[in-house]
Design an enzyme around this catalytic site. Structure first.
Site, PDB file in Angstrom:
ATOM      1  N   LYS A  91     -28.837  63.351  15.716  1.00 43.91           N
ATOM      2  CA  LYS A  91     -29.096  64.717  16.186  1.00 43.91           C
ATOM      3  C   LYS A  91     -28.358  65.058  17.480  1.00 43.91           C
ATOM      4  O   LYS A  91     -28.025  66.206  17.721  1.00 43.91           O
ATOM      5  CB  LYS A  91     -30.599  64.948  16.359  1.00 43.91           C
ATOM      6  N   GLU A 113     -36.577  74.537  18.524  1.00 49.52           N
ATOM      7  CA  GLU A 113     -37.804  74.232  17.794  1.00 49.52           C
ATOM      8  C   GLU A 113     -37.778  72.738  17.491  1.00 49.52           C
ATOM      9  O   GLU A 113     -36.720  72.137  17.414  1.00 49.52           O
ATOM     10  CB  GLU A 113     -37.843  75.024  16.479  1.00 49.52           C
ATOM     11  N   SER A 379     -29.121  57.124   9.458  1.00 53.56           N
ATOM     12  CA  SER A 379     -29.236  58.293  10.341  1.00 53.56           C
ATOM     13  C   SER A 379     -29.980  58.034  11.650  1.00 53.56           C
ATOM     14  O   SER A 379     -29.715  58.683  12.650  1.00 53.56           O
ATOM     15  CB  SER A 379     -29.890  59.460   9.606  1.00 53.56           C
TER      16      SER A 379
END
Ligand SMILES: *Cc1c(COP(=O)(O)O)cnc(C)c1O
Length: 396
Positions: A91, A113, A379
């Site tokens: 991310k 968010e 990930s």
């Protein structure tokens, strides 16, 4: 547009995507849309982005040949180690890109968010790095479920604002963030955490994450003498880690794409997040895509044991990969994913995030040839999920 699985100049992937936004949000989105490509193509932007990815995030992440896993499944398995990124997952690639963009747009305030809190932490991290005010919207229920990530965001100097409407989870936090942005269009940039939302977000986030796939091409050429694996495989929540790995291969049909979604307690159980398979066309957070909904079009609450996969929609790129059959979609339930968290830990010494564990479970679902080269996107790391693993396997 025929012949490409990437975005067209109107912001669509096939019939999916676009920008279905209220009038009040038009100026914010239009400013981004008209400027993002030019800003991201500037030499000074690329230099700063690349330097931060290298020295701050720790890129390039390794492409690791998983020897014991490959022997067990009689095929060639590589792991793209996004779990080794600063903050523990892919991310951060996107939040670095967006904070640099926000600075060049003259923004002095960041909102985001978050559901599980991973994107909130990645956003709070880059705001601390740049000394920019940071407000994270998070559902009240998620705040109580994800206390360690709330603490991290606060440690990093972010303000965490509870969303108290609706189901008090991710979708409600997103609504609050959108409301904030409409009220603060001049000084604020909204960092969305996946390849979702109105155009240009899906394309912008995919471009920032494409560093994953681009590195794989170079690394695989050295390791295997070819840039093209037979399969690229990733878990899909909103779809950003998958989009990053697939990006340079989208239009290369020699490379097969596999997307793995969370089946939760089972596709037909009513407690699932297998969005593509269960979803119908609809509009969520400004984008036309596949989403889980009731007969009268109400969004159904998604469920997965992994908080990062329980989004009721999926990015428009993935909706199109599904609809066009360019991608093969599988769904993996909680127990299969949890088992793979343990398998990867014991076979390779890598404790994956539960999201990531879903992707590996396809090794039990599908036959691969001995000569096949598989690249899995690893990930994220499992530190954040240790309590869930420990409870599940009664390791205490
Ligand atoms: C957030 C997250 C995901 C799901 O998000 P995508 O946008 O689909 O990538 C997957 N894995 C990890 C480790 C995450 O933190």
């Amino acid at each position: 547009m025929k012949g490409t699985y990437n975005v067209d100049n109107k912001g669509y992937y096939g019939e999916f995507g676009g920008a279905y936004i209220p009038e009040m949000m038009y100026s914010n989105i239009e400013e981004l849309r008209s400027k993002y490509i030019n800003i991201c193509s500037e030499e000074s932007f690329k230099k700063e982005f690349d330097e931060l990815l290298k020295d701050y995030v720790g890129r390039p992440t390794p492409l690791y040949f998983a020897k014991r896993l490959s022997e067990k499944y009689n095929t060639k398995i590589y792991l793209k180690r996004e779990d080794l990124c600063h903050t523990g997952a892919h991310k951060i690639n996107n939040t670095i890109g967006q904070i640099l963009l926000a600075k060049r747009l003259g923004k002095t305030r960041i909102i985001a968010e978050t559901g599980a809190g991973q994107h909130g932490v990645a956003t709070a991290t880059v705001c601390a790095l740049m000394g920019i005010e940071c407000i994270i919207y998070m559902g009240e229920i998620d705040i109580s479920r994800q206390a360690p990530n709330v603490a991290r965001m606060k440690m990093l100097g972010a303000e965490v604002r509870p969303a108290t409407s609706g189901s008090k989870t991710l979708k409600d936090a997103t609504n609050e963030a959108i409301r904030d942005w409409i009220n603060n269009p001049i000084d604020t940039h909204y960092i969305i955490g996946s390849v979702v939302g109105p155009h240009p977000y899906p394309d912008m986030v995919a471009r920032f994450q494409s560093v994953i796939g681009n590195e794989v091409m170079n690394q695989l050429e050295i390791l295997e003498g070819t840039k093209d694996p037979n399969y690229v495989i990733a878990c899909v929540g909103g779809g950003s880690n998958a989009a990053g790995l697939f990006y340079p291969y989208l239009d290369n049909q020699k490379v097969k794409i596999i997307c793995v979604e969370a089946a939760g307690k089972g596709i037909r159980s009513g407690k699932s997040a297998a969005t593509s398979i269960l979803g119908k066309e609809g509009i969520i957070h400004g984008s036309k895509t596949l989403l889980m909904q009731s007969k009268d079009g109400q969004i159904t609450e998604p469920y997965s044991i992994s908080a990062g996969l329980d989004y009721p929609g999926v990015g428009p790129m993935h909706a199109n990969l599904y609809r066009s059959n360019r991608g093969e979609f599988h769904s993996i339930d909680d127990s299969e994913a949890m088992q793979w968290g343990l398998n990867l830990s014991r076979l390779e010494g890598i404790i994956p995030a539960i999201e990531t564990s879903h992707a590996f479970a396809i090794l039990d679902k599908k036959e691969f040839k001995k000569s096949d080269v598989l690249v899995f996107n690893c990930s994220g790391r499992g530190d954040k999920d240790l309590d869930t693993y420990i409870d599940y396997f009664k390791l205490k």
